[in-house]
Design a protein around this motif. Sequence first.
Motif, short mmCIF file in Angstrom:
data_model
loop_
_atom_site.label_atom_id
_atom_site.label_comp_id
_atom_site.label_asym_id
_atom_site.label_seq_id
_atom_site.Cartn_x
_atom_site.Cartn_y
_atom_site.Cartn_z
N GLU A 1 7.11 3.18 11.64
CA GLU A 1 5.66 3.36 11.54
C GLU A 1 5.27 3.90 10.16
OE1 GLU A 1 2.39 6.04 13.82
OE2 GLU A 1 3.79 4.93 15.09
N ALA A 2 6.03 4.87 9.65
CA ALA A 2 5.75 5.43 8.33
C ALA A 2 5.93 4.36 7.25
CB ALA A 2 6.64 6.63 8.05
N LEU A 3 6.98 3.56 7.36
CA LEU A 3 7.20 2.48 6.39
C LEU A 3 6.06 1.47 6.42
CD1 LEU A 3 11.02 1.76 6.73
CD2 LEU A 3 9.83 2.69 4.75
N ASP B 1 1.29 -0.99 3.98
CA ASP B 1 -0.13 -1.34 4.08
C ASP B 1 -0.94 -0.72 2.96
OD1 ASP B 1 0.19 -2.93 6.31
OD2 ASP B 1 -0.49 -1.41 7.73
N VAL B 2 -0.69 0.55 2.69
CA VAL B 2 -1.42 1.24 1.62
C VAL B 2 -1.07 0.62 0.27
CG1 VAL B 2 -1.66 3.43 0.40
CG2 VAL B 2 -1.71 3.39 2.88
N GLY B 3 0.19 0.30 0.07
CA GLY B 3 0.62 -0.30 -1.19
C GLY B 3 0.01 -1.67 -1.42
N GLU B 4 -0.28 -2.38 -0.35
CA GLU B 4 -0.89 -3.71 -0.45
C GLU B 4 -2.41 -3.62 -0.52
OE1 GLU B 4 0.67 -5.82 2.94
OE2 GLU B 4 2.45 -6.41 1.84
N GLY B 5 -2.94 -2.41 -0.48
CA GLY B 5 -4.39 -2.24 -0.55
C GLY B 5 -5.09 -2.42 0.79
#
Length: 52
Positions: A39-41, A46-50
Amino acid sequence: MVDYVKFCELLELEPSEYADQQYQYFQQLAEALTRFDAEALALMIDVGEGNG
């Protein structure tokens, strides 16, 4: 885990010192990623992909 030959094929690398080093980095990365739960990964990706 991806074996060395398959790793070289996927990245279109010829077996060499450079490929050996890259494979070692890949193994270290894979080992480090196992320290996070799925879940953390997923959240970090998701955040890294915007998307976060």
